[in-house]
Motif scaffolding. Sequence first.
Motif, PDB file in Angstrom:
ATOM      1  N   VAL A   1       7.991  -9.590  -4.962  1.00 30.09           N
ATOM      2  CA  VAL A   1       7.069  -8.680  -5.630  1.00 30.09           C
ATOM      3  C   VAL A   1       6.280  -7.951  -4.546  1.00 30.09           C
ATOM      4  O   VAL A   1       5.623  -8.590  -3.716  1.00 30.09           O
ATOM      5  N   VAL A   2       6.344  -6.623  -4.543  1.00 32.04           N
ATOM      6  CA  VAL A   2       5.729  -5.846  -3.469  1.00 32.04           C
ATOM      7  C   VAL A   2       5.078  -4.594  -4.056  1.00 32.04           C
ATOM      8  O   VAL A   2       5.718  -3.866  -4.824  1.00 32.04           O
ATOM      9  N   ALA A   3       3.842  -4.327  -3.693  1.00 35.56           N
ATOM     10  CA  ALA A   3       3.172  -3.096  -4.111  1.00 35.56           C
ATOM     11  C   ALA A   3       3.781  -1.904  -3.387  1.00 35.56           C
ATOM     12  O   ALA A   3       4.090  -1.975  -2.194  1.00 35.56           O
TER      13      ALA A   3
ATOM     14  N   LEU B   1      -4.613  -5.958  -0.789  1.00 28.83           N
ATOM     15  CA  LEU B   1      -5.354  -4.755  -1.159  1.00 28.83           C
ATOM     16  C   LEU B   1      -4.469  -3.535  -1.367  1.00 28.83           C
ATOM     17  O   LEU B   1      -4.974  -2.462  -1.690  1.00 28.83           O
ATOM     18  N   MET B   2      -3.160  -3.661  -1.173  1.00 28.54           N
ATOM     19  CA  MET B   2      -2.289  -2.534  -1.499  1.00 28.54           C
ATOM     20  C   MET B   2      -2.236  -2.305  -3.009  1.00 28.54           C
ATOM     21  O   MET B   2      -1.692  -1.313  -3.480  1.00 28.54           O
ATOM     22  N   VAL B   3      -2.771  -3.248  -3.769  1.00 28.26           N
ATOM     23  CA  VAL B   3      -3.077  -3.056  -5.185  1.00 28.26           C
ATOM     24  C   VAL B   3      -4.534  -3.462  -5.354  1.00 28.26           C
ATOM     25  O   VAL B   3      -4.872  -4.634  -5.215  1.00 28.26           O
TER      26      VAL B   3
ATOM     27  N   ILE C   1       5.217  -3.000  -7.844  1.00 31.97           N
ATOM     28  CA  ILE C   1       4.003  -3.003  -8.659  1.00 31.97           C
ATOM     29  C   ILE C   1       3.020  -1.983  -8.105  1.00 31.97           C
ATOM     30  O   ILE C   1       3.153  -1.504  -6.974  1.00 31.97           O
ATOM     31  N   GLU C   2       2.034  -1.668  -8.911  1.00 34.18           N
ATOM     32  CA  GLU C   2       1.006  -0.702  -8.524  1.00 34.18           C
ATOM     33  C   GLU C   2      -0.230  -0.969  -9.364  1.00 34.18           C
ATOM     34  O   GLU C   2      -0.182  -1.714 -10.337  1.00 34.18           O
ATOM     35  N   GLU C   3      -1.376  -0.334  -9.020  1.00 33.94           N
ATOM     36  CA  GLU C   3      -2.581  -0.516  -9.813  1.00 33.94           C
ATOM     37  C   GLU C   3      -2.333  -0.083 -11.256  1.00 33.94           C
ATOM     38  O   GLU C   3      -1.714   0.950 -11.509  1.00 33.94           O
ATOM     39  N   GLU C   4      -2.851  -0.869 -12.207  1.00 35.25           N
ATOM     40  CA  GLU C   4      -2.615  -0.543 -13.606  1.00 35.25           C
ATOM     41  C   GLU C   4      -3.242   0.790 -13.993  1.00 35.25           C
ATOM     42  O   GLU C   4      -2.672   1.539 -14.813  1.00 35.25           O
ATOM     43  N   HIS C   5      -4.402   1.125 -13.403  1.00 36.53           N
ATOM     44  CA  HIS C   5      -5.016   2.407 -13.783  1.00 36.53           C
ATOM     45  C   HIS C   5      -4.201   3.589 -13.246  1.00 36.53           C
ATOM     46  O   HIS C   5      -4.166   4.654 -13.864  1.00 36.53           O
ATOM     47  N   VAL C   6      -3.519   3.397 -12.107  1.00 40.73           N
ATOM     48  CA  VAL C   6      -2.658   4.449 -11.564  1.00 40.73           C
ATOM     49  C   VAL C   6      -1.430   4.640 -12.451  1.00 40.73           C
ATOM     50  O   VAL C   6      -1.052   5.771 -12.794  1.00 40.73           O
ATOM     51  N   MET C   7      -0.794   3.540 -12.838  1.00 37.28           N
ATOM     52  CA  MET C   7       0.384   3.622 -13.712  1.00 37.28           C
ATOM     53  C   MET C   7       0.015   4.257 -15.045  1.00 37.28           C
ATOM     54  O   MET C   7       0.746   5.109 -15.576  1.00 37.28           O
ATOM     55  N   TRP C   8      -1.124   3.855 -15.602  1.00 38.48           N
ATOM     56  CA  TRP C   8      -1.600   4.389 -16.882  1.00 38.48           C
ATOM     57  C   TRP C   8      -1.803   5.891 -16.795  1.00 38.48           C
ATOM     58  O   TRP C   8      -1.340   6.649 -17.651  1.00 38.48           O
ATOM     59  N   ARG C   9      -2.460   6.333 -15.734  1.00 36.05           N
ATOM     60  CA  ARG C   9      -2.736   7.763 -15.578  1.00 36.05           C
ATOM     61  C   ARG C   9      -1.455   8.543 -15.271  1.00 36.05           C
ATOM     62  O   ARG C   9      -1.279   9.666 -15.744  1.00 36.05           O
TER      63      ARG C   9
ATOM     64  N   VAL D   1     -11.634   2.974  -4.714  1.00 35.16           N
ATOM     65  CA  VAL D   1     -10.428   2.207  -4.399  1.00 35.16           C
ATOM     66  C   VAL D   1     -10.347   1.938  -2.901  1.00 35.16           C
ATOM     67  O   VAL D   1     -10.519   2.842  -2.085  1.00 35.16           O
ATOM     68  N   TRP D   2     -10.100   0.692  -2.549  1.00 32.30           N
ATOM     69  CA  TRP D   2      -9.900   0.300  -1.149  1.00 32.30           C
ATOM     70  C   TRP D   2      -8.497  -0.289  -1.052  1.00 32.30           C
ATOM     71  O   TRP D   2      -8.272  -1.434  -1.390  1.00 32.30           O
ATOM     72  N   ASN D   3      -7.526   0.531  -0.645  1.00 27.61           N
ATOM     73  CA  ASN D   3      -6.181  -0.039  -0.533  1.00 27.61           C
ATOM     74  C   ASN D   3      -5.517   0.276   0.799  1.00 27.61           C
ATOM     75  O   ASN D   3      -5.441  -0.594   1.658  1.00 27.61           O
ATOM     76  N   VAL D   4      -5.034   1.469   1.063  1.00 25.06           N
ATOM     77  CA  VAL D   4      -4.240   1.732   2.257  1.00 25.06           C
ATOM     78  C   VAL D   4      -5.152   2.002   3.454  1.00 25.06           C
ATOM     79  O   VAL D   4      -5.942   2.945   3.432  1.00 25.06           O
ATOM     80  N   PRO D   5      -5.066   1.203   4.525  1.00 24.50           N
ATOM     81  CA  PRO D   5      -5.910   1.450   5.706  1.00 24.50           C
ATOM     82  C   PRO D   5      -5.449   2.686   6.469  1.00 24.50           C
ATOM     83  O   PRO D   5      -4.267   3.039   6.454  1.00 24.50           O
ATOM     84  N   ALA D   6      -6.375   3.354   7.122  1.00 32.30           N
ATOM     85  CA  ALA D   6      -6.042   4.524   7.939  1.00 32.30           C
ATOM     86  C   ALA D   6      -5.012   4.131   8.989  1.00 32.30           C
ATOM     87  O   ALA D   6      -5.084   3.064   9.586  1.00 32.30           O
ATOM     88  N   GLY D   7      -4.023   4.989   9.188  1.00 35.39           N
ATOM     89  CA  GLY D   7      -2.988   4.710  10.175  1.00 35.39           C
ATOM     90  C   GLY D   7      -1.769   4.025   9.617  1.00 35.39           C
ATOM     91  O   GLY D   7      -0.782   3.834  10.333  1.00 35.39           O
ATOM     92  N   VAL D   8      -1.811   3.658   8.333  1.00 37.95           N
ATOM     93  CA  VAL D   8      -0.653   3.057   7.666  1.00 37.95           C
ATOM     94  C   VAL D   8      -0.168   4.036   6.608  1.00 37.95           C
ATOM     95  O   VAL D   8      -0.937   4.443   5.728  1.00 37.95           O
ATOM     96  N   GLU D   9       1.086   4.427   6.692  1.00 37.27           N
ATOM     97  CA  GLU D   9       1.637   5.372   5.726  1.00 37.27           C
ATOM     98  C   GLU D   9       2.335   4.607   4.610  1.00 37.27           C
ATOM     99  O   GLU D   9       3.304   3.896   4.847  1.00 37.27           O
ATOM    100  N   PRO D  10       1.862   4.732   3.375  1.00 36.47           N
ATOM    101  CA  PRO D  10       2.481   3.983   2.271  1.00 36.47           C
ATOM    102  C   PRO D  10       3.843   4.546   1.910  1.00 36.47           C
ATOM    103  O   PRO D  10       4.105   5.743   2.071  1.00 36.47           O
ATOM    104  N   ALA D  11       4.709   3.685   1.416  1.00 34.77           N
ATOM    105  CA  ALA D  11       6.003   4.166   0.927  1.00 34.77           C
ATOM    106  C   ALA D  11       5.806   5.120  -0.234  1.00 34.77           C
ATOM    107  O   ALA D  11       6.569   6.069  -0.423  1.00 34.77           O
ATOM    108  N   CYS D  12       4.757   4.886  -1.017  1.00 30.26           N
ATOM    109  CA  CYS D  12       4.451   5.747  -2.156  1.00 30.26           C
ATOM    110  C   CYS D  12       2.938   5.879  -2.267  1.00 30.26           C
ATOM    111  O   CYS D  12       2.246   4.878  -2.454  1.00 30.26           O
ATOM    112  N   GLY D  13       2.433   7.096  -2.143  1.00 26.04           N
ATOM    113  CA  GLY D  13       1.003   7.318  -2.265  1.00 26.04           C
ATOM    114  C   GLY D  13       0.647   7.865  -3.636  1.00 26.04           C
ATOM    115  O   GLY D  13       1.508   8.142  -4.474  1.00 26.04           O
TER     116      GLY D  13
END
Length: 395
Positions: free
Chosen positions: A181-183, A239-241, A128-136, A265-277
Amino acid sequence: MRALFLGPTGVNMREAITAVARYFYRARGLPEDLEDREARRALAVYFLEDFLRAKVDWVAFLSSDDYRWQEEEWRSAFVRMLRRVADEGSENVVVGMNLPFFNRSRFFPAFDLSPFRELRPDVVVTLIEEEHVMWRRVQMREERGRRTGADFRLKDIVAWRNTTILLADIISRELGVDNYVVAVKHPASTFYKLLFERNALRVYLSFPITAVRDKKEARAEIDGFRRRMHGRFVAFDPLMVDERALRTALASSKGDVVEVRAEDVWNVPAGVEPACGDEADLYPVRIPRDQVEEVLRDLDNIIRYKDFRYIQQSDAVAAYRPFMGKTLSRGMFAEINYALNTAHKRVFIYWPKEDWEPGMESPFDPSLGVVEQDLDRLVADLETYEEELKSLRGA
């Protein structure tokens, strides 16, 4: 190990799965190349859409009114993929697919479970991901020449995401496996542990959000907690979504268009690399105001469903400072009570002295949760619980 990843179009599934595969290769000292023969023998990745696109015109497939033809072509692609999986005989297999498709207000295809049974996944993961991100992102694909005629309202994206979770639940229950279910903005290590370290402790992270969004120091402290949890456990992070970015954007926008900025947007904390940015040029996202207002009517329920789902698929809840600022976080209170009384999960609460007031009493039953004033001790408690579960599970 065989894993099935599902997600609606708009989720950057390919990037996320590729990041997980590369993490696997790196952990085993293999070339980080999905096409390398040695690496592929250890773990092979397949995307159903690759097999489908190889035989049919993609735009024709999506826009056709011949729903039986769509079902037949989808099933044929699945069979060809299964044949390739069998021929290559890799030790571990990851399959990614969009399910369902959606076009002109219709979900498709109708499918039977036989190819999923033949695949025999050990676990299902719904991205899953933020709906506004998927929409855009769908819009960006159209603008960059991959024209499929896709034109969705924001609420369509929300319905699509929930439908994917529903179908994944049906598939997983019929196959007798878990559906997580994982963001996609969780780190690749989260997915790796879910797939290959099945006895790693799964922890839901509960912490103040709404009351501290505009407080820089509090956010930095909470991000430090999140970073530590991601580094040690399978941490499901609410907060990953960040759906509440829509509400922030609406409050600061004027006119008929709502502009969601990256700083909202407040999601990925500094120092954590997301699988998908997010793509570098994704923000700002400009959405018609009426579409945002339409989604905001259900926003609290959307968030609650996601967070409670995370709790259900966790072993425990790690709650960080529910009385931060000496005020009880209503969201955390709801999550802790849900964990204890509905999901029947262990709760570990970090409640430092600075959050106490004279005469203050905990609203949480001390017989049901562990309360610590020291964060290191809380982490140690979680590690002890992880070992207990391993013993119970015969690890």
